[in-house]
Scaffold this active site. Structure first.
Site, mmCIF file in Angstrom:
data_model
loop_
_atom_site.group_PDB
_atom_site.id
_atom_site.type_symbol
_atom_site.label_atom_id
_atom_site.label_comp_id
_atom_site.label_asym_id
_atom_site.label_seq_id
_atom_site.Cartn_x
_atom_site.Cartn_y
_atom_site.Cartn_z
ATOM 1 C CG ASP A 84 -1.867 1.190 1.213
ATOM 2 O OD1 ASP A 84 -2.034 1.798 0.135
ATOM 3 O OD2 ASP A 84 -2.448 1.487 2.273
ATOM 4 C CE LYS A 112 -0.244 3.577 3.306
ATOM 5 N NZ LYS A 112 -1.147 4.015 4.383
ATOM 6 C CG ASP A 128 -3.363 5.762 2.326
ATOM 7 O OD1 ASP A 128 -3.114 4.577 1.999
ATOM 8 O OD2 ASP A 128 -2.858 6.312 3.321
ATOM 9 N NE ARG A 151 -12.069 3.195 4.331
ATOM 10 C CZ ARG A 151 -11.959 4.122 5.278
ATOM 11 N NH1 ARG A 151 -12.919 5.013 5.440
ATOM 12 N NH2 ARG A 151 -10.895 4.159 6.064
#
Length: 487
Positions: A259, A266, A336, A340
């Site tokens: 991720d 990030k 990010d 979900r």
């Protein structure tokens, strides 16, 4: 994997590399547990414990030369703490075995008078005997053989408890290995291959949906998250379906193999451990495999939602609107908040099979760590299932704290351009994510487990928990299935 045996022999007379004895912390000072050492030696050692710096605190491990009457080469004193619980003994066994890496034969002489305690000690030992050495040229090997000394060594229930510990130990090891793997080697397609290989020869069947299958099936969340990577997403279904099942549980795991945050990228420091963002999927895979190995009379379907979240010219953008399987539209405000989205697709697919209970597990939100730290997971959802998860966690030695889903926070995910946005109020972000997932479970009894902190230990090892992937959540899910099997 470390070999595990039970023995009813006098542990002090076994010629091993190390004999492990428990030390309790009491108001009167440290106290040796059990009648393991010869009387005079035990008295002399007890008097010396404070001078040796031994307090009996949890995770404390002290090696000393073997005393008179002990056949082992080394005596190892492992702290149990103040309360002699199953988890305290599990942790003490794990601390000792973890510290003895490179040792061939260890005897554990912790108090283990019945099957339940034997199981806890054996489980702790096997969880502590873990090393991830895939990429290291030299590293001490884990303890090769552990013997648990118990008067119940020949008892059928004790041997069954030890066998269950072996299954749990292997399953947690499998989760840890996947979490610790380099994202250069573990990506959606290779993860699917790992699932196929792990299930080979078992009662578990594996079905893999590739990117074309996902497009045909309307899995817009998985496709959107994965479209920025050259390595396309996968949805893996693993199923254990015994002939006479008492219930059907569907388990869904977030499997973001790396991720970066996508275009909502990030900071560099925040990416260092993001190979762990597939811990939920790894946990689901090995929970299903463990349920099959234990021959539980419960049907279990596991769904591994696998994608790599990368920035590129083809990546999804903030303000994109995507369509989840089943037709719900989502405005993506932050790429990010991708977990979900893939979970939504998998939850819908799992729900379509009408399970009795639906549970998802995910390294979902940084807000979970803000709220509960790095060792306690959160559980949300239908009250009955949420409480069953918390009970299974407590029985298994894991920590999940029940959390609410305040209806007023749903308002913060309203958007004028779609059915729901993937972001809402920053305060209570863990709960907002839970409310988002709730949109996709319908009326199915459901629980959501957020393990963002506990799934990966970036600090020093403790107890039976190594640095890196922890496997946290597997014992809770397996315990949940075992409880269903017993009803």
């Amino acid at each position: 994997m470390t070999d595990l045996d039970l023995t009813s022999k006098n542990p002090a007379r076994i010629g091993a590399d190390a004999l492990v004895v428990g030390v309790a912390r009491t108001t009167d000072g440290p106290r040796l547990l059990g009648d393991v050492l010869p009387g005079r030696a035990a008295s002399a050692l007890t008097a010396l414990l404070p001078a040796l710096g031994v307090s009996g605190s949890a995770d404390e491990v002290v090696r000393i030369p073997a005393v008179d009457g002990v056949a082992a080469d080394v005596l190892v004193l492992t702290g149990v703490g103040e309360d002699l619980t199953y988890e305290a003994l599990r942790r003490a066994a794990g601390s000792a075995v973890r510290s003895l890496a490179g040792t061939e034969h260890v005897v554990l002489a912790l108090p283990a008078g019945d099957a339940a305690v034997v199981g806890a000690v054996a489980e702790g030992a096997l969880l502590g005997a873990y090393r991830f050495d895939r990429y290291k040229s030299s590293d001490p090997a884990p303890v090769a053989r552990v013997e648990v000394a118990t008067p119940a060594a020949k008892d059928k229930a004790a041997r069954a408890a030890a066998e269950r510990a072996r299954v749990v130990g292997a399953a947690v090891r499998g989760v840890r290995d996947l979490v610790n793997a380099s994202p250069a080697h573990l990506y959606p397609a290779s993860f699917a291959d790992e699932a196929r290989a792990a299930a080979e020869g078992s009662a578990v069947t594996v079905t893999v949906l590739d990117e074309q299958d996902l497009a045909d099936g309307g899995y817009g969340g998985l496709l959107a998250v994965g479209q920025g990577s050259v390595r396309p997403p996968r949805l893996v279904r693993v199923e254990y379906a015994p002939a006479r099942s008492r219930a059907h549980y569907a388990l869904v795991g977030k499997g973001i193999t790396f991720d970066s945050g996508g275009l909502s990228i990030k900071p560099a420091k925040g990416m260092e451990t993001m190979k762990c963002d597939m811990a939920g999927a790894a946990t689901v895979l090995h929970t299903v495999l463990a349920a099959a190995e234990l021959a539980l009379p419960v049907r279990v379907t596991g769904w591994l939602a696998l994608a790599e979240n990368m920035p590129s010219g083809t990546a999804q953008r903030p303000s994109d609107v995507i369509t989840i399987r089943g037709g719900t539209t989502v405005e993506v405000l932050n790429t990010d908040a991708e977990g979900r989205l893939v979970l939504a697709d998998a939850l819908v697919a799992a729900r379509e099979e009408n399970p009795d209970v639906l549970v998802d597990i995910a390294t979902l939100t940084g807000a979970q760590m803000v709220a509960l730290g790095n060792r306690v997971g959160a559980v949300m959802g239908t009250e009955e299932v949420r409480e069953q998860v918390a009970a299974a966690a407590d029985a298994g030695g894991e920590q999940f704290w029940p959390m609410p889903l305040p209806v007023e926070l749903r308002e913060s995910m309203k958007t004028p351009v779609a059915d729901i946005a993937n972001m809402g109020d920053r305060f209570g972000g863990m709960l907002v994510a839970g409310l988002f997932l709730k949109e996709f479970v319908g009326e199915t009894p459901w629980a959501h487990l957020d393990v963002a902190g506990p799934a990966y230990n970036d600090a020093k090892p403790f107890g039976y928990t190594p640095k890196g992937g922890t496997g946290m959540g597997l014992r809770t899910l397996l315990g949940l299935l075992e409880a269903a099997a017993a009803r």
